[in-house]
Structure formats: structure tokens, C-alpha cells
Design an enzyme around this catalytic site. Structure first.
Site, PDB file in Angstrom:
ATOM      1  N   ASP A  31       0.759  -1.139  -0.048  1.00 50.64           N
ATOM      2  CA  ASP A  31       0.003  -0.014   0.052  1.00 50.64           C
ATOM      3  C   ASP A  31       0.784   0.959   0.058  1.00 50.64           C
ATOM      4  O   ASP A  31       1.759   1.450   0.804  1.00 50.64           O
ATOM      5  CB  ASP A  31      -0.916   0.130   1.227  1.00 50.64           C
ATOM      6  CG  ASP A  31      -1.863   1.351   1.405  1.00 50.64           C
ATOM      7  OD1 ASP A  31      -1.844   2.045   0.340  1.00 50.64           O
ATOM      8  OD2 ASP A  31      -1.876   1.415   2.587  1.00 50.64           O
ATOM      9  N   ASP A 108      -5.958  -9.883 -15.415  1.00 50.73           N
ATOM     10  CA  ASP A 108      -7.157 -10.624 -15.334  1.00 50.73           C
ATOM     11  C   ASP A 108      -8.316 -10.256 -16.307  1.00 50.73           C
ATOM     12  O   ASP A 108      -8.384  -8.879 -16.354  1.00 50.73           O
ATOM     13  CB  ASP A 108      -7.773 -10.710 -13.702  1.00 50.73           C
ATOM     14  CG  ASP A 108      -7.815 -11.932 -13.234  1.00 50.73           C
ATOM     15  OD1 ASP A 108      -8.569 -12.940 -14.044  1.00 50.73           O
ATOM     16  OD2 ASP A 108      -7.427 -12.272 -12.211  1.00 50.73           O
ATOM     17  N   ASP A 209     -10.705 -15.634 -16.527  1.00 46.48           N
ATOM     18  CA  ASP A 209     -11.299 -15.928 -15.318  1.00 46.48           C
ATOM     19  C   ASP A 209     -12.586 -16.944 -15.741  1.00 46.48           C
ATOM     20  O   ASP A 209     -13.333 -16.634 -16.760  1.00 46.48           O
ATOM     21  CB  ASP A 209     -12.085 -14.785 -14.768  1.00 46.48           C
ATOM     22  CG  ASP A 209     -12.895 -15.093 -13.330  1.00 46.48           C
ATOM     23  OD1 ASP A 209     -12.101 -15.375 -12.324  1.00 46.48           O
ATOM     24  OD2 ASP A 209     -14.003 -14.980 -13.194  1.00 46.48           O
ATOM     25  N   GLU A 266      -8.364 -20.102 -16.679  1.00 49.14           N
ATOM     26  CA  GLU A 266      -8.725 -20.551 -15.273  1.00 49.14           C
ATOM     27  C   GLU A 266      -9.760 -21.747 -15.547  1.00 49.14           C
ATOM     28  O   GLU A 266     -11.066 -21.203 -15.956  1.00 49.14           O
ATOM     29  CB  GLU A 266      -9.374 -19.465 -14.236  1.00 49.14           C
ATOM     30  CG  GLU A 266      -9.559 -20.200 -13.132  1.00 49.14           C
ATOM     31  CD  GLU A 266     -10.682 -19.504 -12.113  1.00 49.14           C
ATOM     32  OE1 GLU A 266     -10.730 -19.799 -10.895  1.00 49.14           O
ATOM     33  OE2 GLU A 266     -11.520 -18.947 -12.696  1.00 49.14           O
ATOM     34  N   HIS A 331      -5.767 -17.206  -5.001  1.00 43.02           N
ATOM     35  CA  HIS A 331      -6.335 -16.490  -3.757  1.00 43.02           C
ATOM     36  C   HIS A 331      -8.039 -17.075  -3.615  1.00 43.02           C
ATOM     37  O   HIS A 331      -8.709 -16.484  -2.988  1.00 43.02           O
ATOM     38  CB  HIS A 331      -6.755 -15.104  -4.495  1.00 43.02           C
ATOM     39  CG  HIS A 331      -7.519 -15.216  -5.881  1.00 43.02           C
ATOM     40  ND1 HIS A 331      -7.028 -15.846  -6.881  1.00 43.02           N
ATOM     41  CD2 HIS A 331      -8.799 -14.875  -6.311  1.00 43.02           C
ATOM     42  CE1 HIS A 331      -7.831 -15.842  -7.895  1.00 43.02           C
ATOM     43  NE2 HIS A 331      -8.922 -15.220  -7.599  1.00 43.02           N
ATOM     44  N   ASP A 332      -8.208 -18.343  -4.352  1.00 46.43           N
ATOM     45  CA  ASP A 332      -9.468 -18.815  -4.039  1.00 46.43           C
ATOM     46  C   ASP A 332      -9.199 -20.262  -3.151  1.00 46.43           C
ATOM     47  O   ASP A 332     -10.345 -20.525  -2.396  1.00 46.43           O
ATOM     48  CB  ASP A 332     -10.375 -19.213  -5.289  1.00 46.43           C
ATOM     49  CG  ASP A 332     -10.526 -18.063  -6.088  1.00 46.43           C
ATOM     50  OD1 ASP A 332     -11.019 -17.139  -5.458  1.00 46.43           O
ATOM     51  OD2 ASP A 332     -10.551 -18.289  -7.571  1.00 46.43           O
TER      52      ASP A 332
END
Ligand code: NOJ
Length: 543
Positions: A31, A108, A209, A266, A331-332
Site C-alpha cells: 500500500d 485478469d 477467469d 482458469e 486467492h480462491d
């Protein structure tokens, strides 16, 4: 212009096949402005770190304008940057800086659905005769109920009744993510234009995706039930429809107009991964997408036999000119370190896993933080941000545990933000962080760096043939990676016990990299003793 390290000057070197791809979840990486949310300038500020890893490309989870119901996987403007992450100028700066450093940038691309706030959907839902009505999947109900039995991946029916026009729309994920209708040519062309926009800007490709969900059965047939129970169904009519595979071919045609770009699919199949499904999207290697994720390894338990089976099955399915890729975390589906409850001896296993990821045949994907052994965090209910976790708590606590901020230092908030992080930093950051591992030659971070360097130095590792020698039955996987005269032997002991590797007697090797042996030592392989959780790469005389 891309700067080329010497190994990249080899005309046979193809970055998306032979390089290493690093997956960044931008919200959690770094950040720069203190709002507690990672951003593009934050990533830019960490470029030296990315260079030090030796990776060849980064893939960013979505940074487009989005109401963030599914943290960017619900796009409301494909050409805009979510202000939380910065501006289009920041994106351009990141792209330029990455390219100057010889690092590619992959975006993505969400093809299956948009956000329900996307202007296309707002128009589509406004009336039955709106010109964009058919850009989404609308259907009349059946006797006051949903049109058929299709289920959303996020639970419940895949249909949402919309009182404005008295019809149902379909959503494979959350109801805030209405599915696009790929049978509508205008919609398909519009989405292709969105992709062209990014290709023209110079991005190096897309991770697509849920590519295998984009087309649904024309006749809207009910999915067959599994074991006769309505809750469980085989997603026969909503996944891997022949037209999805055809569209993958069309996408390839688009991408091929931009030399050197890549499309990575994906292929979302929940457990266990079915490699045959992923492989179908690769066409014959030239008329399908370039790479497709197969998640079999993610669903394999920690056992040499199970891993070997998943790898060899995946290789077996890959069509003639196709190329595999390997992924252990995302991340899933969580971090591989402690994905399974009661995982033990994680430190040692992480090293064996790193050797595996970076030495088997196929493009390796590293999920940010895996290189320092980041773990899935334990979060309290009020810390959960993922709507899936909110919906199913405590049965399923959502995906946040693998999305916690990158651990840069041992300081407060792990050097991720000067503000309050959007998700808590994992408590173990005081002992597990980049700063402390950076200078420690024995750290996991430096194992990753050394393995990546080894791939650059020995082309056999990145692109050689794969010849299995031990198939996991004794707790050990061993294989040769060979190219021309170069022959490397990799031995991985998945078990916490010493083993004896029964290899042919005439092989000897000199240690290139090992968890247990000294670099440069020469070893004769006949009935060689392998240490618990040993992983070693040898340069050998195997021909
Ligand atoms: C797969 C993505 O990885 C996941 O995070 C998302 O929720 C769904 N697709 C829907 O876009």
C-alpha cells in the site's frame, strides 16, 4: 523495450513457457498511500524485490473499476482502474517500469459475467426490448419458480428474479455478477474490443477467469443430480460446453495478432480437478489458449504417490503441441502450506514443494508470499471481508485467509501499510517476512531465488524433456529433465523418513541445489540414502 537477460536471448526461449509467473493479489501486496489497501504504486515500489526473485512476469488479479462485491471479479468498467488501486497513469507507469526490467504484465480478464452495476447490465435489465437485453441470460420462470435447477458456484440457485421486467437472470457466481450471453454476437464483439484495448496498451496477456463457464446449454436443460440429491449436481449443461472451447480458439486468434502475448485459462472445476477438462482448452497447442490451469495438485493430499499421479495424468492429457503449467496456491483455493487441517512439518514440506514447482515440466505460477512460506491466517468473524465467508460462516470461513497482506517486515502491519490494513496481517509476520529471509542464505525465499536462477542457467529445467524414474511409491518422486547433452536429476522425498532411492547404478551426479547436501559434492546413485524431506537437483551423466 524489454531488457533481456542472457538466457532470454536464446531464440528457443518462450517467456510464458519457460519463464516463471508471479501472481499478485493487488489489494494485499503493498500500500503506497496509507489507506490500508494495496495499490499499483505499491507494486511499482516493490519492483526491485520482483527483480530480485528473477521472475519473468506478474499476473495481477483484477484492478478494474468495480463495486468490489467480489473484490474486482465484478467489473463495472473494463477500461477503468478502481481508484483504490490508482489511476490509468499508474498502470501505464507500472507497465513501462516492468518492461524496462524485463518483466511482463498479465491482466485478469473476466469474461463470464460483469458487475450488476456495469452500464451494459443496467441497460439490459431496464426493459425487455432494450437493445442490450440479450447481452445477458434472461428467462421466464417456471410456475413462479426459477427456470431450471442450475446452481450458483457461490451456493443457491443460479437464477435471480428481477421485478423490473418480471424475468430471471442467470448468475454462475454471486447475484451481483450477472452472466454474459456469449451466444450474442454483439456482446462477444464488445468484450473482444475491451481486450483489444488492453492489448493495444501493451499488456502481455490475460488470465481468463472461469473460461470454462462462459457458454450454457442452449436448451436450458436441468443438470443431472448427483446421488439423486438436489443439492449436488453435475454441472453438465453450464460448464465446458463445446462452444466455450470454440471461443477459446477465437480468443487465441485475437491474441495471436499481438506477437508474444498470452492467454491463460482458469478452468474452474471443483474437486477434484479434472485435467481432461483443462486440456481441452489448449486445442492442439496452437488453436486453443496458451495455458490452462489444472488444479489437481491443489486437491492432492501431501503424498508423493498422489502428486505423481496428478502430474503424470495432467501431462498425459496435454495435446501434442500444448504446454502444461503448475500452480500450488491461489486467492480462491488457499495457500498450499497449511491448506489441509493438521498439517505438520510445514517448513520442510514448503521446500520440497518449491523444488517440485520449479523443476517439473511446465510454467510455474508462484502466489505472492508463498516464496516466504506465508500461511493461511486464522481470522475472526468480524475480520472476514469475502462475502462467501460472511454467508457461510462458520461452516466455510471464506477465502480471506489466503489473501492477507504480504509480509515485508516484522514491524507493525508487516511493512504493508502505514494505515490500517483491509485484512489483518497474519500474526506470524514477526518471524516470517521478506526482510528477515532476504539475507539468510538458508531461507525459503533464497531457495526460491536459487531455484529460479537454476532454471535460467540450465535450460533443461525450464524446457527439457521429462523422464520419470521413481513414481512416488516409496515416498519419493525422481525424474530427469534433459535437453541435448544436459541432464538434470531431481529427487524429492515427500516423507519424514529416510528412504533408499533405487536408481540405476551407473548414474552419478554433482549437487546443484539441495535442502540437505553441499553444492558441488559428487554422489553415486546406487541405492542412495535420501534424507527425510530431502529435495536435491543434480547435474548427472544420464543420457
Ligand atoms: C474465479 C476467481 O478466481 C474468483 O475469485 C471469483 O470469485 C470467481 N472466478 C468469479 O469471478
Amino acid at each position: 523495450m524489454l531488457k533481456h537477460a542472457s538466457y532470454k536471448n536464446d531464440p528457443d526461449w518462450v517467456w510464458w513457457k519457460h519463464g516463471v509467473i508471479y501472481h499478485i493479489y493487488p489489494r494485499s501486496f503493498s500500500d503506497s498511500d496509507g489507506d490500508g489497501i494495496g495499490d499499483l504504486r505499491g507494486i511499482l515500489g516493490r519492483l526491485d524485490y520482483l527483480i530480485s526473485l528473477g521472475i519473468d512476469a506478474i499476473w495481477l488479479s483484477p484492478v478494474y473499476t468495480s463495486p468490489n462485491f467480489d473484490f474486482g471479479y465484478d467489473v463495472s468498467d473494463y477500461r477503468g482502474i478502481n481508484p483504490e488501486y490508482g489511476t490509468m497513469e499508474d498502470l501505464r507507469d507500472l507497465l513501462t517500469a516492468c518492461h524496462a526490467a524485463g518483466i511482463r504484465l498479465i491482466m485478469d480478464m473476466i469474461l463470464n459475467h460483469t458487475s450488476s452495476q456495469h452500464p451494459w447490465f443496467l441497460e439490459s435489465r431496464s426493459s425487455r426490448d432494450n437493445p442490450r437485453r440479450d447481452w445477458y441470460i434472461w428467462k421466464d420462470g417456471r410456475k413462479g419458480r426459477a427456470p431450471n435447477n442450475w446452481k450458483s458456484t457461490m451456493g443457491g440457485s443460479a437464477w435471480e428474479f428481477d421485478p423490473v421486467t418480471g424475468q430471471y437472470y442467470m448468475h454462475s457466481f454471486f447475484r451481483e455478477q450477472p452472466d454474459l450471453n456469449w451466444r450474442n454476437q454483439e456482446m462477444a464483439e464488445a468484450l473482444f474490443r475491451e481486450m483489444k484495448f488492453w492489448l493495444d496498451l501493451g499488456v502481455d496477456g490475460f488470465r481468463l477467469d472461469a473460461i470454462n463457464l462462459i457458454v450454457k446449454d442452449k436448451k436450458f436443460r436441468n443438470n443431472p443430480l448427483l446421488w439423486g440429491i438436489p443439492f449436488f449436481q453435475k454441472h453438465l449443461y453450464v460448464r465446458n460446453r463445446p462452444k466455450s472451447i470454440k471461443i477459446a480458439g477465437k480468443l487465441r486468434e485475437l491474441i495471436d495478432r499481438y506477437p508474444g502475448r498470452v492467454a491463460i485459462g482458469e478452468v474452474f472445476v471443483l474437486p477434484p480437478g479434472e485435467p481432461s477438462n483443462a486440456a481441452r482448452y489448449l486445442g492442439e497447442g496452437e488453436n486453443g489458449i496458451h495455458l490452462a490451469f489444472d488444479f489437481s495438485l491443489i486437491f492432492s493430499r501431501w503424498s508423493a504417490r498422489a502428486y505423481y499421479r496428478a502430474i503424470s495424468d495432467w501431462y498425459f492429457r496435454i495435446p501434442g503441441q500444448g504446454w502444461p503449467c503448475t500452480v500450488l496456491s491461489n486467492h480462491d483455493l488457499f495457500r498450499h502450506t497449511n491448506r489441509f487441517p493438521f498439517s505438520r512439518r510445514i517448513e520442510e514440506k514448503s521446500r520440497v514443494a518449491a523444488f517440485l514447482l520449479l523443476t517439473i515440466r511446465g510454467t510455474p505460477f508462484i502466489y505472492y508470499g508463498d516464496e516466504i512460506g506465508m500461511r493461511n491466517a486464522r481470522l475472526e468473524r468480524d475480520q472476514i471481508r469475502d462475502p462467501l465467508g460472511k454467508k457461510y460462516w462458520p461452516l466455510f470461513k471464506g477465502r480471506d485467509k489466503a489473501r492477507t497482506p504480504m509480509q515485508w517486515t516484522s514491524e507493525e502491519n508487516a511493512g504493508f501499510t502505514p494505515g490500517i490494513p483491509w485484512l489483518p496481517v497474519n500474526r506470524d509476520h514477526d518471524e516470517r517476512n521478506v526482510k528477515s529471509q532476504d539475507k539468510d542464505p538458508g531461507s525459503l525465499l533464497n531457495v526460491y531465488r536459487s531455484l529460479i536462477r537454476l532454471r535460467q542457467r540450465y535450460p533443461a529445467l525450464a524446457r527439457g524433456r521429462w523422464l520419470p524414474l521413481l513414481n512416488g511409491r516409496e515416498g519419493i518422486i525422481a525424474f530427469i529433465r534433459g535437453r541435448g547433452e544436459e541432464s538434470l536429476l531431481v529427487i524429492l522425498n515427500f516423507s519424514g523418513r529416510s528412504r533408499v532411492a533405487k536408481l540405476q547404478e551407473h548414474i552419478h551426479g554433482s549437487v546443484l541445489l539441495s535442502t540437505h547436501r553441499r553444492e558441488g559434492d559428487t554422489v553415486y546413485m546406487q541405492d542412495m540414502k535420501i534424507h527425510p524431506f530431502e529435495a536435491t537437483v543434480y547435474l548427472t551423466n544420464w543420457d
